[in-house]
Write a protein that holds these residues in place. Structure first.
Motif, mmCIF file in Angstrom:
data_model
loop_
_atom_site.group_PDB
_atom_site.id
_atom_site.type_symbol
_atom_site.label_atom_id
_atom_site.label_comp_id
_atom_site.label_asym_id
_atom_site.label_seq_id
_atom_site.Cartn_x
_atom_site.Cartn_y
_atom_site.Cartn_z
ATOM 1 N N CYS A 1 0.796 -1.234 0.000
ATOM 2 C CA CYS A 1 0.000 0.000 0.000
ATOM 3 C C CYS A 1 0.832 1.288 0.000
ATOM 4 O O CYS A 1 1.963 1.325 0.469
ATOM 5 N N ILE A 2 0.198 2.338 -0.534
ATOM 6 C CA ILE A 2 0.768 3.685 -0.518
ATOM 7 C C ILE A 2 -0.379 4.681 -0.473
ATOM 8 O O ILE A 2 -1.449 4.449 -1.061
ATOM 9 N N ALA A 3 -0.173 5.773 0.253
ATOM 10 C CA ALA A 3 -1.208 6.799 0.387
ATOM 11 C C ALA A 3 -0.584 8.177 0.297
ATOM 12 O O ALA A 3 0.569 8.389 0.683
ATOM 13 N N ALA A 4 -1.366 9.121 -0.204
ATOM 14 C CA ALA A 4 -0.977 10.536 -0.212
ATOM 15 C C ALA A 4 -2.217 11.342 0.122
ATOM 16 O O ALA A 4 -3.326 10.996 -0.306
ATOM 17 N N LEU B 1 -5.651 9.869 -1.331
ATOM 18 C CA LEU B 1 -5.470 8.858 -2.373
ATOM 19 C C LEU B 1 -4.835 7.628 -1.724
ATOM 20 O O LEU B 1 -3.914 7.760 -0.906
ATOM 21 N N PHE B 2 -5.308 6.441 -2.113
ATOM 22 C CA PHE B 2 -4.815 5.228 -1.459
ATOM 23 C C PHE B 2 -4.824 4.049 -2.432
ATOM 24 O O PHE B 2 -5.849 3.760 -3.042
ATOM 25 N N ASN B 3 -3.665 3.383 -2.566
ATOM 26 C CA ASN B 3 -3.571 2.136 -3.326
ATOM 27 C C ASN B 3 -3.361 0.977 -2.363
ATOM 28 O O ASN B 3 -2.482 1.029 -1.498
ATOM 29 N N ARG B 4 -4.163 -0.057 -2.520
ATOM 30 C CA ARG B 4 -3.987 -1.268 -1.727
ATOM 31 C C ARG B 4 -3.303 -2.331 -2.588
ATOM 32 O O ARG B 4 -3.785 -2.698 -3.656
ATOM 33 N N ASP B 5 -2.175 -2.844 -2.101
ATOM 34 C CA ASP B 5 -1.427 -3.899 -2.789
ATOM 35 C C ASP B 5 -1.581 -5.194 -2.000
ATOM 36 O O ASP B 5 -1.373 -5.223 -0.787
ATOM 37 N N GLU B 6 -1.930 -6.262 -2.717
ATOM 38 C CA GLU B 6 -2.182 -7.532 -2.047
ATOM 39 C C GLU B 6 -2.149 -8.648 -3.090
ATOM 40 O O GLU B 6 -2.186 -8.402 -4.296
ATOM 41 N N TYR B 7 -2.064 -9.890 -2.613
ATOM 42 C CA TYR B 7 -2.194 -11.022 -3.528
ATOM 43 C C TYR B 7 -3.577 -11.006 -4.159
ATOM 44 O O TYR B 7 -4.583 -10.768 -3.489
ATOM 45 N N HIS B 8 -3.627 -11.289 -5.457
ATOM 46 C CA HIS B 8 -4.901 -11.263 -6.166
ATOM 47 C C HIS B 8 -5.835 -12.377 -5.708
ATOM 48 O O HIS B 8 -7.049 -12.283 -5.898
ATOM 49 N N SER B 9 -5.266 -13.417 -5.139
ATOM 50 C CA SER B 9 -6.081 -14.544 -4.700
ATOM 51 C C SER B 9 -6.743 -14.324 -3.337
ATOM 52 O O SER B 9 -7.630 -15.086 -2.954
ATOM 53 N N THR C 1 -1.434 -4.149 -7.120
ATOM 54 C CA THR C 1 -2.464 -3.208 -6.712
ATOM 55 C C THR C 1 -3.840 -3.802 -7.003
ATOM 56 O O THR C 1 -4.197 -4.029 -8.144
ATOM 57 N N ARG C 2 -4.581 -4.020 -5.927
ATOM 58 C CA ARG C 2 -5.910 -4.610 -6.042
ATOM 59 C C ARG C 2 -7.001 -3.548 -6.118
ATOM 60 O O ARG C 2 -8.072 -3.779 -6.674
ATOM 61 N N SER C 3 -6.743 -2.400 -5.499
ATOM 62 C CA SER C 3 -7.742 -1.332 -5.541
ATOM 63 C C SER C 3 -7.054 0.009 -5.406
ATOM 64 O O SER C 3 -5.972 0.119 -4.818
ATOM 65 N N MET C 4 -7.692 1.020 -5.968
ATOM 66 C CA MET C 4 -7.246 2.408 -5.878
ATOM 67 C C MET C 4 -8.436 3.224 -5.412
ATOM 68 O O MET C 4 -9.535 3.071 -5.937
ATOM 69 N N ALA C 5 -8.212 4.080 -4.425
ATOM 70 C CA ALA C 5 -9.327 4.831 -3.858
ATOM 71 C C ALA C 5 -8.958 6.293 -3.698
ATOM 72 O O ALA C 5 -7.787 6.643 -3.550
#
Length: 270
Positions: free
Chosen positions: A2-5, A19-27, A231-235
């Motif tokens: 994850c990373i946020a600003a 702004l927020f990106n969540r990084d995770e295994y796709h499974s 990256t699984r989601s961007m918010a």
């Protein structure tokens, strides 16, 4: 990881732009952002849900509480650690303010793998940062008004991806002073950036340097072991001065990118 600003109490029309990106295994099974009730008291939170651990990485409430979480990069994980996704949920469900809750978490911080946690009461204008992997023990600090970036080290650490996002966010805000552009546009322009850092510039965190290089972009899409990771989601979350909140999410489901847009009025907006 994850990373946020975010821009906190420094914008002419918004209390917060996040702004927020969540990084995770796709499974890893995940629910997209929605209103849900973690406990039995009926208190709803808005955010995604990790179906494996039951927690969230980012969430908010109707009365202006907000929490989000990133992992601290470390070469090995502690067996039997408590799930970090509970940390935001407990704050959003509870009655403690950011500082009170941070002090409570500090007492049990050694039971978790490395985390960075941001806690905010948008109504009162209080934001707090706590991490369990800095210095000799948990670190708690009030977050000052301004633009901040958080990846997988300490708040505002000058990692290449953090610096790149900070600069692009500054440019975006300078050219969209009223923040009138749709949050979708902000996400697409800033959070889908897949440019990696120069290998000589990636931080030394103790993990494999080649893996560190693959994680050095804002948007991540790579393989690890036998699974796809990235990256699984961007918010994006925008809280206006008048209390109007907009939550936009672009998330991956069954190999397709889908969208969420949720709006509500903060209760008791000051």
């Amino acid at each position: 990881m994850c990373i946020a600003a975010w821009a906190w109490q420094c914008h002419p029309t918004h209390r917060l732009l996040l702004l927020f990106n969540r990084d995770e295994y796709h499974s890893r099974p995940t629910q997209p952002a929605q209103w849900w009730t973690p406990g039995e008291d009926g208190r709803e939170i808005l955010g995604g849900k990790d179906e494996l651990g039951g927690g969230t990485w980012m969430g908010c409430t109707r009365d202006g509480k907000l929490a989000f979480l990133t992992n601290v990069r470390e070469p090995s994980l502690m067996a039997g650690a408590k799930t970090r996704g509970d940390l935001p949920v407990r704050f959003l469900q509870g009655s403690h303010g950011p500082l009170e809750y941070a002090a409570e978490i500090a007492k049990e911080a050694d039971r978790y793998n490395g985390f960075n946690l941001i806690l905010a009461d948008v109504n009162s204008g209080t934001m707090v940062y706590i991490s369990n992997r800095l210095g000799c023990g948990p670190v708690i600090q009030t977050v000052a008004p301004g633009l901040h970036v958080l990846s997988n080290a300490a708040l505002d650490s000058p990692w290449p991806k953090a610096l790149r996002l900070e600069e692009s966010f500054k440019r975006y805000l300078a050219t969209h002073e009223d923040a009138g552009a749709p949050l979708k546009q902000m996400v697409e322009e800033l959070m889908m950036d897949a440019v990696k850092a120069e290998k000589s510039m990636v931080p030394d965190t103790g993990v494999d340097p080649e893996w560190e290089y693959k994680l050095s972009s804002i948007f991540i899409d790579t393989a690890k072991g036998q699974g796809r990771y990235g990256t699984r989601s961007m918010a994006a979350l925008a809280a206006k001065l008048d209390g109007e909140v907009t939550f936009y999410e672009r998330y991956l489901e069954d190999s397709l990118w889908k969208e969420n847009l949720i709006q509500f009025q903060m209760e008791n907006a000051q």
